[in-house]
Each structure stands twice: as C-alpha cells, then as structure tokens.
Design a protein around this motif. Structure first.
Motif, PDB file in Angstrom:
ATOM      1  N   VAL A  12       0.853  -1.192   0.000  1.00 34.31           N
ATOM      2  CA  VAL A  12       0.000   0.000   0.000  1.00 34.31           C
ATOM      3  C   VAL A  12       0.888   1.241   0.000  1.00 34.31           C
ATOM      4  CG1 VAL A  12      -0.232  -0.021   2.515  1.00 34.31           C
ATOM      5  CG2 VAL A  12      -1.969   1.092   1.146  1.00 34.31           C
ATOM      6  N   ASP A  13       0.425   2.285  -0.658  1.00 34.50           N
ATOM      7  CA  ASP A  13       1.194   3.516  -0.738  1.00 34.50           C
ATOM      8  C   ASP A  13       1.502   4.041   0.663  1.00 34.50           C
ATOM      9  OD1 ASP A  13       1.691   6.525  -1.027  1.00 34.50           O
ATOM     10  OD2 ASP A  13       1.644   5.849  -3.117  1.00 34.50           O
ATOM     11  N   GLN A  14       2.723   4.459   0.856  1.00 30.40           N
ATOM     12  CA  GLN A  14       3.150   4.937   2.184  1.00 30.40           C
ATOM     13  C   GLN A  14       2.389   6.159   2.646  1.00 30.40           C
ATOM     14  OE1 GLN A  14       7.329   5.789   1.862  1.00 30.40           O
ATOM     15  NE2 GLN A  14       7.027   7.613   0.606  1.00 30.40           N
ATOM     16  N   ARG A  15       1.727   6.864   1.724  1.00 26.28           N
ATOM     17  CA  ARG A  15       0.946   8.051   2.103  1.00 26.28           C
ATOM     18  C   ARG A  15      -0.414   7.683   2.692  1.00 26.28           C
ATOM     19  NH1 ARG A  15       1.487  10.737  -3.665  1.00 26.28           N
ATOM     20  NH2 ARG A  15       1.042   8.566  -4.054  1.00 26.28           N
ATOM     21  N   ALA A  16      -0.799   6.410   2.625  1.00 28.02           N
ATOM     22  CA  ALA A  16      -2.102   5.972   3.144  1.00 28.02           C
ATOM     23  C   ALA A  16      -2.117   6.035   4.671  1.00 28.02           C
ATOM     24  CB  ALA A  16      -2.403   4.558   2.683  1.00 28.02           C
ATOM     25  N   SER A  17      -3.259   6.431   5.196  1.00 30.11           N
ATOM     26  CA  SER A  17      -3.433   6.451   6.653  1.00 30.11           C
ATOM     27  C   SER A  17      -3.624   5.017   7.158  1.00 30.11           C
ATOM     28  CB  SER A  17      -4.662   7.286   7.014  1.00 30.11           C
ATOM     29  OG  SER A  17      -5.843   6.610   6.578  1.00 30.11           O
ATOM     30  N   ALA A  18      -3.604   4.840   8.451  1.00 26.87           N
ATOM     31  CA  ALA A  18      -3.835   3.517   9.042  1.00 26.87           C
ATOM     32  C   ALA A  18      -5.205   2.979   8.631  1.00 26.87           C
ATOM     33  CB  ALA A  18      -3.704   3.579  10.565  1.00 26.87           C
ATOM     34  N   ASP A  19      -6.220   3.853   8.613  1.00 25.12           N
ATOM     35  CA  ASP A  19      -7.562   3.430   8.198  1.00 25.12           C
ATOM     36  C   ASP A  19      -7.575   3.010   6.727  1.00 25.12           C
ATOM     37  OD1 ASP A  19      -8.616   3.851  10.716  1.00 25.12           O
ATOM     38  OD2 ASP A  19      -9.484   5.813  10.225  1.00 25.12           O
ATOM     39  N   GLN A  20      -6.860   3.727   5.882  1.00 26.19           N
ATOM     40  CA  GLN A  20      -6.813   3.371   4.460  1.00 26.19           C
ATOM     41  C   GLN A  20      -6.072   2.052   4.251  1.00 26.19           C
ATOM     42  OE1 GLN A  20      -5.069   7.119   3.241  1.00 26.19           O
ATOM     43  NE2 GLN A  20      -6.945   7.667   2.119  1.00 26.19           N
ATOM     44  N   ARG A  21      -5.020   1.808   5.021  1.00 23.41           N
ATOM     45  CA  ARG A  21      -4.290   0.529   4.930  1.00 23.41           C
ATOM     46  C   ARG A  21      -5.200  -0.628   5.319  1.00 23.41           C
ATOM     47  NH1 ARG A  21       1.239   2.633   7.931  1.00 23.41           N
ATOM     48  NH2 ARG A  21       1.659   4.234   6.374  1.00 23.41           N
ATOM     49  N   LYS A  22      -5.953  -0.439   6.396  1.00 21.48           N
ATOM     50  CA  LYS A  22      -6.889  -1.476   6.823  1.00 21.48           C
ATOM     51  C   LYS A  22      -7.965  -1.687   5.768  1.00 21.48           C
ATOM     52  CE  LYS A  22     -10.148  -2.781  10.470  1.00 21.48           C
ATOM     53  NZ  LYS A  22     -11.014  -3.394   9.495  1.00 21.48           N
ATOM     54  N   ALA A  23      -8.474  -0.600   5.188  1.00 22.22           N
ATOM     55  CA  ALA A  23      -9.511  -0.711   4.160  1.00 22.22           C
ATOM     56  C   ALA A  23      -9.006  -1.489   2.944  1.00 22.22           C
ATOM     57  CB  ALA A  23     -10.002   0.674   3.743  1.00 22.22           C
ATOM     58  N   LEU A  24      -7.750  -1.274   2.565  1.00 20.26           N
ATOM     59  CA  LEU A  24      -7.204  -2.006   1.425  1.00 20.26           C
ATOM     60  C   LEU A  24      -7.068  -3.490   1.750  1.00 20.26           C
ATOM     61  CD1 LEU A  24      -6.135  -2.035  -1.441  1.00 20.26           C
ATOM     62  CD2 LEU A  24      -3.858  -1.573  -0.501  1.00 20.26           C
ATOM     63  N   ALA A  25      -6.595  -3.808   2.937  1.00 18.74           N
ATOM     64  CA  ALA A  25      -6.492  -5.218   3.334  1.00 18.74           C
ATOM     65  C   ALA A  25      -7.877  -5.860   3.370  1.00 18.74           C
ATOM     66  CB  ALA A  25      -5.802  -5.346   4.692  1.00 18.74           C
ATOM     67  N   ASP A  26      -8.879  -5.148   3.887  1.00 19.58           N
ATOM     68  CA  ASP A  26     -10.253  -5.665   3.895  1.00 19.58           C
ATOM     69  C   ASP A  26     -10.774  -5.854   2.471  1.00 19.58           C
ATOM     70  OD1 ASP A  26     -10.215  -5.621   6.657  1.00 19.58           O
ATOM     71  OD2 ASP A  26     -11.382  -3.761   6.830  1.00 19.58           O
ATOM     72  N   PHE A  27     -10.443  -4.918   1.569  1.00 17.24           N
ATOM     73  CA  PHE A  27     -10.833  -5.019   0.162  1.00 17.24           C
ATOM     74  C   PHE A  27     -10.250  -6.283  -0.455  1.00 17.24           C
ATOM     75  CE2 PHE A  27      -9.870  -4.315  -4.300  1.00 17.24           C
ATOM     76  CZ  PHE A  27     -11.097  -3.908  -4.799  1.00 17.24           C
ATOM     77  N   VAL A  28      -8.974  -6.549  -0.189  1.00 17.28           N
ATOM     78  CA  VAL A  28      -8.326  -7.752  -0.722  1.00 17.28           C
ATOM     79  C   VAL A  28      -9.018  -9.002  -0.182  1.00 17.28           C
ATOM     80  CG1 VAL A  28      -6.196  -9.111  -0.709  1.00 17.28           C
ATOM     81  CG2 VAL A  28      -6.112  -6.642  -1.128  1.00 17.28           C
ATOM     82  N   ARG A  29      -9.277  -9.041   1.111  1.00 13.11           N
ATOM     83  CA  ARG A  29      -9.948 -10.206   1.698  1.00 13.11           C
ATOM     84  C   ARG A  29     -11.324 -10.441   1.059  1.00 13.11           C
ATOM     85  NH1 ARG A  29      -7.854  -7.748   6.368  1.00 13.11           N
ATOM     86  NH2 ARG A  29      -6.150  -8.941   7.239  1.00 13.11           N
ATOM     87  N   GLU A  30     -12.084  -9.353   0.856  1.00 10.22           N
ATOM     88  CA  GLU A  30     -13.434  -9.467   0.322  1.00 10.22           C
ATOM     89  C   GLU A  30     -13.446  -9.838  -1.160  1.00 10.22           C
ATOM     90  OE1 GLU A  30     -17.339  -6.675  -0.542  1.00 10.22           O
ATOM     91  OE2 GLU A  30     -15.937  -6.066   1.027  1.00 10.22           O
ATOM     92  N   HIS A  31     -12.581  -9.208  -1.939  1.00  8.16           N
ATOM     93  CA  HIS A  31     -12.661  -9.381  -3.389  1.00  8.16           C
ATOM     94  C   HIS A  31     -11.758 -10.479  -3.939  1.00  8.16           C
ATOM     95  CE1 HIS A  31     -15.442  -6.129  -4.141  1.00  8.16           C
ATOM     96  NE2 HIS A  31     -14.850  -5.519  -3.130  1.00  8.16           N
ATOM     97  N   ALA A  32     -10.669 -10.789  -3.274  1.00  8.37           N
ATOM     98  CA  ALA A  32      -9.803 -11.868  -3.743  1.00  8.37           C
ATOM     99  C   ALA A  32     -10.119 -13.170  -3.025  1.00  8.37           C
ATOM    100  CB  ALA A  32      -8.338 -11.494  -3.574  1.00  8.37           C
ATOM    101  N   GLY A  33     -10.722 -13.063  -1.838  1.00 12.23           N
ATOM    102  CA  GLY A  33     -11.163 -14.251  -1.121  1.00 12.23           C
ATOM    103  C   GLY A  33     -10.084 -15.292  -0.914  1.00 12.23           C
TER     104      GLY A  33
END
Length: 130
Positions: A12-33
């Motif tokens: 994840v881009d280093q400029r992402a906040s902690a919430d954005q990092r978590k959201a990306l990880a959640d996105f991967v879990r949901e969409h890549a399964g």
C-alpha cells in the motif's frame, strides 16, 4: 501439488493512513477471497504506477519490494496459437485484458520466497472500484 497454505502481502502507498491501509487489506480479503489466503503483512511503501489501458502498458514500482512492466500482446507471444483467455483474473475486476510481462518480480518479506517472471504472458491490466 495443492497450493495451501496461501499467503499474501498487501503493498500500500506509504501516504495511506492507518484506516486506508486497513480498508485495502479488507478489500483484498473481500474481493480476492480464497486466492489471497492469509494476509501476513501490509507493507506501506513508496508506490509509483503508470497505466495505459489502450496500449496495455503498465509500470509499477513498489519500493524495493515489487516491480512490474507490461506491454500489449503481439504476434510471437503466442505459446500454442490458442489466444483465448483460459485463466481469468483472480479477483473481480472491470475492463480486464491480458498483457505481456516484460519484467516483474517480488523481493519483499513475508512469503518465505522471492521471484521474478520476465518475458511471460502472465499479467492482466484492469480497473476496479470499491
């Protein structure tokens, strides 16, 4: 050979906040399964990405851990003269099209291995929305 256990590292881009990092990880879990398996690391890195969906040129550099350079498929890239896309992208995306991997690889931590796959028909360029 069965690929389990599957492990993933999310870059994840280093400029992402902690919430954005978590959201990306959640996105991967949901969409890549299942194909993402266990996310063992979320790595904030400087990311530079350029993408031209028309010419199928993609360039990605994620710190010193991952890189990818693609180009449009051309005559001579064919392995067996069968140009259908047999394996679709691993996650639900829009506007996907196969591309040729000019260079690509992963040298990061967390997966217990590193790899490179230059000169292969191994990439997809696509868009997605969340």
């Amino acid at each position: 050979v069965h690929p389990d256990p599957i492990k993933s590292v999310v870059l994840v881009d280093q400029r992402a906040s902690a919430d954005q990092r978590k959201a990306l990880a959640d996105f991967v879990r949901e969409h890549a399964g299942r194909v993402a398996g266990e996310i063992v690391r979320v790595a904030p890195l400087p990311i530079d990405m350029k993408f031209d969906h028309i010419d199928m040129v993609g360039n990605l550099k994620a710190g010193k851990e991952a890189h990818l350079q693609t180009r449009k498929l051309k005559k001579g890239d064919c392995v067996c003269t069968n140009e259908i896309v047999f394996y679709p992208p691993l996650a639900k995306v829009d506007n996907s099209a196969p591309a040729f991997t000019v260079d690509g690889g992963f040298t990061g931590r967390g997966l217990g291995q590193q790899w490179a796959n230059p000169g292969t028909r191994s990439a997809f360029l696509a868009t997605f929305a969340y």
